[in-house]
Design an enzyme around this catalytic site. Structure first.
Site, short mmCIF file in Angstrom:
data_model
loop_
_atom_site.label_atom_id
_atom_site.label_comp_id
_atom_site.label_asym_id
_atom_site.label_seq_id
_atom_site.Cartn_x
_atom_site.Cartn_y
_atom_site.Cartn_z
N ASP A 1 -6.24 -5.35 -5.50
CA ASP A 1 -5.99 -3.94 -5.18
C ASP A 1 -4.56 -3.51 -5.56
OD1 ASP A 1 -7.55 -5.60 -3.50
OD2 ASP A 1 -7.88 -4.00 -2.06
N ASP B 1 0.80 -1.23 0.00
CA ASP B 1 0.00 0.00 0.00
C ASP B 1 0.83 1.27 0.00
OD1 ASP B 1 -2.59 -1.15 -0.07
OD2 ASP B 1 -2.40 -1.69 2.04
N1 GLY Z 1 -7.24 -1.98 -0.48
C1 GLY Z 1 -8.17 -2.37 0.50
C2 GLY Z 1 -9.56 -2.08 0.14
O1 GLY Z 1 -9.88 -1.71 -0.97
O2 GLY Z 1 -10.40 -2.20 1.02
#
Ligand code: GLY
Length: 400
Positions: free
Chosen positions: A178, A120
């Site tokens: 993601d 992230d």
């Molecule tokens: N990247 C985590 C979510 O979209 O909740």
């Protein structure tokens, strides 16, 4: 109100000095409403931050429908979205106060450039520093972003040919859909440093994602776990969706957005084909309601009573607007995004001024299975809503 109106006009001027002459169009009042509301809500949030006792948990993440506010520290995966929203709002309004708040919070994320504990770091740094660098650069922004790309790249495995997403949980080597979003930082780093290794990792990751995450109908699994020593797949499952075989709404949106910029960055047609196929899955899905804000999972068992996810809609709108620019037949993508943005700008989703604790949109879903942030205001919904409005204005060259 007068200040907001004039800042709106100035902001549009900033966005595109070359835009055509002003046209007054009642149809586009929703754009002005959205920008004005974002302006006042984000300013209210910035004032709340100034009043906080903590000087670490200063990043607003979500506000539940029961009225619970969640503030997080810089290591939270969502820490870059509020600074990023401030940057977009600064760009859209020209209000230098928003720019000052944006810079202050962005700089508080500086040490994240060296954070190697999650994929992230792409979201955290590209949404904050990426926009800072684009709009009001300081000399340290570029090296900070390059270091962030190095941190992200440190998570790449030549065995799995992917970037590892999480270091927690039951999986040996989890990669979540993601993660496609974080590749944008790697493409940026290659362009900036003229070092192709970042881009090559992004390409390997995107190719593995097409191969291993996607199903025949172009919906995707949320989590694919690999054996890190052989690269073999251990499992394909969900974490935030309804079931392993269901289509978690935000995951479909992350994939669409990711493959769209992969095509923009590489001109490789396999990414365009992938983005178009995902767009078709979303746009032609019988579970999508008439207002185009999806349920939190396309296979949620209690449709039509399942909660909607405004964040998935906002990400989809921003992605489809980008896709509409990249192809000669982009009008349906544009029209679909316009309808989403109009719905999000309606009273069903756009918070009334002074409510929603400074967030712009209502009704997103963080993680339904964990009963976390269900029907809440969430910072990434606001971020991609503003990105959608910015892209919409760039495309329509709208001035009022
Ligand atoms: N990247 C985590 C979510 O979209 O909740």
């Amino acid at each position: 109100m007068k200040i907001i109106r004039s800042s709106f006009v100035f902001g549009i001027f900033l966005l595109a000095a070359a835009f055509k002459p002003v046209t007054k169009n009642e149809e586009t009042d929703w754009v002005k409403k959205g920008i004005d509301r974002a302006h006042s809500q984000l300013m209210a949030m910035a004032k709340s931050i100034e009043g906080l006792k903590s000087d670490t948990a200063v990043f607003p993440r979500s506000f539940s429908k029961e009225g619970k506010m969640l503030w997080v520290g810089k290591h939270d995966w969502t820490s870059g979205f509020y600074p990023g929203s401030l940057w977009y709002a600064y760009e859209l309004t020209g209000d230098s106060t928003l720019g000052k708040y944006a810079r202050k919070l962005t700089n508080q994320l500086k040490s994240i450039q060296n954070y190697r504990g999650t994929h992230d770091v792409g979201f955290m740094m590209y949404c904050s520093y990426g926009n800072a660098f684009r709009l009001k650069p300081q000399v340290s922004d570029e090296p900070v972003l390059v270091n962030a790309a190095k941190s992200l790249a440190s998570r790449y495995s030549p065995v799995t040919k992917t970037i590892r997403s999480w270091d927690f949980g039951k999986w040996s080597y989890p990669v979540i859909i993601d993660n496609m979003m974080n590749l944008e930082l790697l493409f940026w780093a290659s362009r900036t440093t003229k070092n192709d290794s970042y881009k090559n990792m992004a390409i390997q990751h995107a190719d593995a994602t097409i191969k291993n995450h996607y199903r025949k109908d172009f919906s995707c699994y949320h989590v694919v776990s690999y054996d890190p020593t052989t690269g073999k797949i251990e499992s394909k499952e969900t974490h935030q969706g309804f079931s392993d075989s269901s289509a978690w709404a935000r995951g479909q949106a992350w994939g669409l957005y990711g493959f769209t910029f992969c095509y923009r960055e590489t001109h490789e047609h396999r990414y365009l084909d992938q983005a178009r196929a995902i767009a078709s899955f979303i746009m032609n899905n019988s579970a999508t309601p008439a207002d185009l804000i999806p349920y939190w999972d396309y296979n949620a068992p209690d449709i039509p009573n399942a909660p909607r996810d405004a964040s998935a809609a906002a990400i989809t709108a921003a992605a489809l607007l980008e896709l509409s620019k990249l192809v000669p037949d982009g009008k349906p993508y544009f029209m679909y995004s316009e309808k989403i943005l109009k719905t999000l700008s309606s009273d069903a989703y756009l918070a009334r001024q002074g409510t929603n604790n400074g967030f712009i949109l209502m009704n997103s879903v963080g993680s339904f299975p964990e009963k976390s942030e269900v029907s809440s205001a969430i910072n990434y919904a606001d971020y991609y809503y503003l990105e959608g409005i910015k892209k919409y204005l760039e495309i329509t060259k709208l001035k009022k």
